[in-house]
Structures are given as structure tokens and as C-alpha cells.
Write a protein that holds these residues in place. Structure first.
Motif, mmCIF file in Angstrom:
data_model
loop_
_atom_site.group_PDB
_atom_site.id
_atom_site.type_symbol
_atom_site.label_atom_id
_atom_site.label_comp_id
_atom_site.label_asym_id
_atom_site.label_seq_id
_atom_site.Cartn_x
_atom_site.Cartn_y
_atom_site.Cartn_z
ATOM 1 N N ASP A 58 0.871 -1.187 -0.072
ATOM 2 C CA ASP A 58 0.001 -0.140 0.013
ATOM 3 C C ASP A 58 0.886 1.337 0.077
ATOM 4 O OD1 ASP A 58 -1.682 1.963 0.596
ATOM 5 O OD2 ASP A 58 -2.142 1.349 2.588
ATOM 6 N N VAL A 59 0.735 2.227 -0.960
ATOM 7 C CA VAL A 59 1.681 3.281 -1.080
ATOM 8 C C VAL A 59 1.244 4.260 -0.017
ATOM 9 C CG1 VAL A 59 -0.058 4.875 -2.324
ATOM 10 C CG2 VAL A 59 2.365 5.082 -2.870
ATOM 11 N N PHE A 60 0.357 4.202 0.832
ATOM 12 C CA PHE A 60 -0.027 4.843 1.953
ATOM 13 C C PHE A 60 0.372 4.433 3.377
ATOM 14 C CE2 PHE A 60 -2.939 6.438 -1.171
ATOM 15 C CZ PHE A 60 -2.377 7.652 -1.397
ATOM 16 N N ASN A 61 1.195 3.279 3.255
ATOM 17 C CA ASN A 61 1.596 2.630 4.590
ATOM 18 C C ASN A 61 2.745 3.562 5.072
ATOM 19 O OD1 ASN A 61 4.020 1.149 5.543
ATOM 20 N ND2 ASN A 61 2.995 -0.530 5.428
ATOM 21 N N PRO A 62 2.604 3.656 6.485
ATOM 22 C CA PRO A 62 3.339 4.665 7.029
ATOM 23 C C PRO A 62 4.953 4.578 6.631
ATOM 24 C CG PRO A 62 1.918 3.868 8.705
ATOM 25 C CD PRO A 62 1.707 3.033 7.289
ATOM 26 N N LYS A 63 5.463 3.575 6.430
ATOM 27 C CA LYS A 63 6.952 3.120 5.976
ATOM 28 C C LYS A 63 7.327 3.796 4.635
ATOM 29 C CE LYS A 63 7.555 -0.676 9.199
ATOM 30 N NZ LYS A 63 6.383 -0.699 9.915
ATOM 31 N N VAL A 64 6.266 3.837 3.734
ATOM 32 C CA VAL A 64 6.391 4.131 2.386
ATOM 33 C C VAL A 64 6.509 5.478 2.405
ATOM 34 C CG1 VAL A 64 5.326 4.302 0.180
ATOM 35 C CG2 VAL A 64 5.102 2.279 1.382
ATOM 36 N N VAL A 65 5.444 6.060 3.216
ATOM 37 C CA VAL A 65 5.373 7.626 3.242
ATOM 38 C C VAL A 65 6.776 8.231 3.863
ATOM 39 C CG1 VAL A 65 4.113 9.528 4.458
ATOM 40 C CG2 VAL A 65 2.819 7.705 3.819
ATOM 41 N N ARG A 66 7.264 7.773 5.056
ATOM 42 C CA ARG A 66 8.376 8.240 5.630
ATOM 43 C C ARG A 66 9.663 8.080 4.536
ATOM 44 N NH1 ARG A 66 6.627 5.293 10.204
ATOM 45 N NH2 ARG A 66 8.197 3.925 9.901
ATOM 46 N N ALA A 67 9.788 6.931 3.833
ATOM 47 C CA ALA A 67 10.715 6.561 2.871
ATOM 48 C C ALA A 67 10.748 7.522 1.748
ATOM 49 C CB ALA A 67 10.672 5.175 2.418
ATOM 50 N N SER A 68 9.627 8.155 1.387
ATOM 51 C CA SER A 68 9.410 8.967 0.333
ATOM 52 C C SER A 68 9.982 10.385 0.777
ATOM 53 C CB SER A 68 8.172 8.919 -0.405
ATOM 54 O OG SER A 68 7.197 9.960 0.668
ATOM 55 N N THR A 69 10.114 10.631 1.972
ATOM 56 C CA THR A 69 10.561 11.993 2.580
ATOM 57 C C THR A 69 9.609 12.956 1.954
ATOM 58 O OG1 THR A 69 12.425 12.081 1.303
ATOM 59 C CG2 THR A 69 12.675 11.348 3.250
ATOM 60 N N GLY A 70 8.550 13.040 1.493
ATOM 61 C CA GLY A 70 7.777 14.172 1.157
ATOM 62 C C GLY A 70 7.494 13.969 -0.261
ATOM 63 N N SER A 71 8.126 13.057 -1.045
ATOM 64 C CA SER A 71 7.910 12.986 -2.431
ATOM 65 C C SER A 71 6.518 12.338 -2.829
ATOM 66 C CB SER A 71 9.124 12.097 -2.969
ATOM 67 O OG SER A 71 10.085 12.953 -3.332
ATOM 68 N N ILE A 72 5.965 11.859 -1.765
ATOM 69 C CA ILE A 72 4.439 11.113 -2.155
ATOM 70 C C ILE A 72 3.364 12.497 -2.304
ATOM 71 C CG2 ILE A 72 3.650 11.185 0.349
ATOM 72 C CD1 ILE A 72 2.827 8.500 -0.454
ATOM 73 N N PHE A 73 4.007 13.827 -1.886
ATOM 74 C CA PHE A 73 3.160 14.771 -2.211
ATOM 75 C C PHE A 73 3.542 15.795 -3.657
ATOM 76 C CE2 PHE A 73 2.987 13.942 2.505
ATOM 77 C CZ PHE A 73 1.537 13.855 2.623
ATOM 78 N N HIS A 74 4.526 15.383 -3.979
ATOM 79 C CA HIS A 74 5.088 16.023 -5.298
ATOM 80 C C HIS A 74 4.572 15.419 -6.630
ATOM 81 C CE1 HIS A 74 8.746 17.222 -2.588
ATOM 82 N NE2 HIS A 74 7.768 17.883 -2.132
ATOM 83 N N ILE A 75 5.200 14.038 -6.812
ATOM 84 C CA ILE A 75 4.815 13.338 -8.089
ATOM 85 C C ILE A 75 3.480 12.738 -8.113
ATOM 86 C CG2 ILE A 75 5.939 11.396 -7.116
ATOM 87 C CD1 ILE A 75 7.185 10.935 -9.863
ATOM 88 N N PRO A 76 2.894 12.600 -9.211
ATOM 89 C CA PRO A 76 1.633 12.018 -9.424
ATOM 90 C C PRO A 76 1.788 10.672 -9.148
ATOM 91 C CG PRO A 76 1.832 13.659 -11.197
ATOM 92 C CD PRO A 76 3.323 13.580 -10.372
ATOM 93 N N LEU A 77 0.691 10.058 -8.485
ATOM 94 C CA LEU A 77 0.605 8.433 -8.171
ATOM 95 C C LEU A 77 -0.464 7.834 -8.790
ATOM 96 C CD1 LEU A 77 1.482 8.511 -4.463
ATOM 97 C CD2 LEU A 77 3.185 7.943 -6.136
ATOM 98 N N VAL A 78 -0.200 6.962 -9.402
ATOM 99 C CA VAL A 78 -1.427 6.225 -10.318
ATOM 100 C C VAL A 78 -1.700 4.758 -9.280
ATOM 101 C CG1 VAL A 78 -2.347 5.011 -12.157
ATOM 102 C CG2 VAL A 78 -1.304 7.225 -12.452
ATOM 103 N N THR A 79 -2.435 4.867 -8.655
ATOM 104 C CA THR A 79 -2.521 3.758 -7.668
ATOM 105 C C THR A 79 -3.508 2.694 -8.128
ATOM 106 O OG1 THR A 79 -4.163 4.704 -6.414
ATOM 107 C CG2 THR A 79 -1.922 4.963 -5.749
ATOM 108 N N LYS A 80 -3.405 1.307 -7.488
ATOM 109 C CA LYS A 80 -4.233 0.010 -7.817
ATOM 110 C C LYS A 80 -4.549 -0.223 -9.469
ATOM 111 C CE LYS A 80 -6.520 1.075 -3.467
ATOM 112 N NZ LYS A 80 -7.774 1.095 -2.707
ATOM 113 N N ALA A 81 -3.382 0.052 -10.175
ATOM 114 C CA ALA A 81 -3.604 0.137 -11.755
ATOM 115 C C ALA A 81 -3.447 -1.348 -11.927
ATOM 116 C CB ALA A 81 -2.648 0.988 -12.214
#
Length: 267
Positions: free
Chosen positions: A152-175
């Protein structure tokens, strides 16, 4: 008013966002640490639902307080015990936030004339997923597409590892992988599958192939891409190993492929 009861319904509801099922039900996820929260407020403030911080963190992160104020987002003061209970990390930094899920449709990305995309298929390790999202963001890729049974891209560990990039780059999920690749090919984007048994990346670069619209497909850390997934790609490509290492880690191989494409397209 300060939140001081770790067992209050509001605090427990935030803490439960560490669980995938609860995130899916709520459509919200947990963001921890000043850097990620700073990026959320600066780039996607409309996604920010709540920000909780200790009095000490309020003093330390005055820029975050100012950012939130400028966006009309009210901060909630909480004790150390409350923030510790909410957080997924062992040593939280006195600040957590709750944000709404966000994703885009691939059609929207393609309509912008995208030329550099990253497909992550069956990637299971949250640190790897977040790390590659961060790399794709840094390299200026147009989007990251998450397919198959990836973490899950919104797993807390994913969010932390992205160091904010999850809010920058467009994400296409569950494709769906096959549908995604069909759409990419229809848009004139070549799909390159990264695998140890493929065509040499340097050869591909020398031939000018990376300067064209490209989508990199990267697979599972342990098993790579299945034969079925590779068969959907236009070309299977390998990163050459010149030393005696058995292989490259997924984030390292991804970084090489993504940046080689960025260099070629920016040249």
C-alpha cells in the motif's frame, strides 16, 4: 485545548491509520515527521486534515506553524504521550499529521504529454517503494504507477521513505498492469522491463532509445518480474555489473534506470 489522553477516541482513530484496513475505510493516512508534513503543507495543503504537535515541536518547527496558518489549517497541541501513541515510529519527532488519499488516472498523466514514467509491479517492501518514489521525483519523472499486489503506497513506512515526495509526484494507484501497458503503448511510450537477463542498458543508451518516451517497469525484490509481465514490455533491459557483486538492490537498479532516462531526455 491540549490533547492529553492517549486513549481518547480521536487519538485512537489516528493511531489506527497504521493499519491498512482502517486507512482504506477512512480514505486517510498517517504522515510523520517535520519534513514530510512540511512538504504536504507546501505542495498539497488541500489533502491535510489534521496536524498534531507537542509544544516543544511547535517551537522547533515555526516554519510549519506558519505554513499551516497561511493555508488556514488549525494545529492541535498534544502531549508527548499522545503523539507517541499516534505515531508508527519508535522515536517520533513530536509532530504527526493526517492526510487524505490522493491518486490520479493514467489518462490524465498521458494527456500532459508524459515522456518518463515508472511502473512498480508487485513491490512488497515499503522502504523500497518509498525510496523509488523519491528517486522518480528527484529525476523529474512524470508519474509513478503502482500495479499488482504491491505494498500500500500509503503505508506509514512508504510515506516516511519517500520523505515528502509522495506529495510531489503524481501517483497512479491500484492499476492493472496489462491495461496500463496497453494505454502506454497506445500513447507511443515504450515499456522497458528491468531484469538481469535483458539487453545492456549502456547499449540502449548509446542507441538513443532512452531519449524517447519511456516507462520503466520494475518488479518484486526477490523474484523480479514474471515471464508474463516481461512479455508485455517492448524491451527487457539489464543494468550491467562490472564487479563481482551478485546483483543490485531494487532501489539501486531503479535509480540507475530512472536517472539514465532523465539524463538522456534532458540532454
Amino acid at each position: 485545548m491540549m490533547l492529553d489522553n492517549p486513549r481518547s477516541p480521536k487519538v485512537r482513530a489516528v493511531a489506527k491509520l497504521a493499519q491498512k484496513q482502517r486507512r482504506m475505510e477512512a480514505g486517510m493516512f498517517l504522515v510523520e515527521g517535520p519534513q514530510a508534513i512540511r512538504e504536504a503543507l507546501a505542495h498539497r495543503p488541500e489533502l491535510v486534515v489534521d496536524v498534531f504537535l507537542t509544544p516543544g515541536a511547535k517551537d522547533r518547527y515555526s516554519d510549519i506553524v506558519q505554513l499551516a496558518s497561511s493555508e488556514g489549517i488549525e494545529l492541535s497541541l498534544a502531549t508527548d504521550a499522545v503523539v507517541d501513541f499516534m505515531a508508527d515510529t519508535v522515536t517520533p519527532q513530536g509532530i504527526v499529521a493526517v492526510c487524505q488519499f490522493h491518486s490520479v488516472e493514467l489518462e490524465t498523466i498521458l494527456a500532459t504529454g508524459a515522456t518518463h514514467l515508472v511502473i512498480l509491479h508487485e513491490v512488497k517492501d515499503p522502504g523500497n517503494l518509498g525510496n523509488i518514489i523519491r528517486t522518480a521525483d528527484a529525476a523529474g519523472a512524470n508519474a509513478v504507477i503502482i500495479t499488482g499486489d504491491s505494498v500500500d503506497v500509503f503505508n506509514p513506512k512508504v510515506v516516511r521513505a519517500s520523505t515528502g515526495s509522495i506529495f510531489h509526484i503524481p501517483l497512479v494507484t491500484k492499476a492493472d498492469l496489462s491495461v496500463t501497458i496497453s494505454q502506454l503503448k497506445d500513447a507511443g511510450i515504450r515499456v522497458l522491463a528491468a531484469d538481469a537477463r535483458g539487453r545492456d542498458l549502456v547499449e540502449l543508451r548509446s542507441a538513443g532509445e532512452l531519449a524517447k518516451p519511456v516507462a520503466w517497469m520494475l518488479g518484486n525484490e526477490a523474484h523480479g518480474l514474471s515471464d508474463e509481465a516481461e512479455a508485455l514490455a517492448d524491451v527487457v533491459v539489464s543494468v550491467p555489473i562490472y564487479g563481482t557483486a551478485e546483483s543490485l538492490s531494487l532501489p539501486t537498479a531503479a535509480a540507475v534506470c530512472i536517472y539514465e532516462t532523465a539524463f538522456a531526455q534532458k540532454a
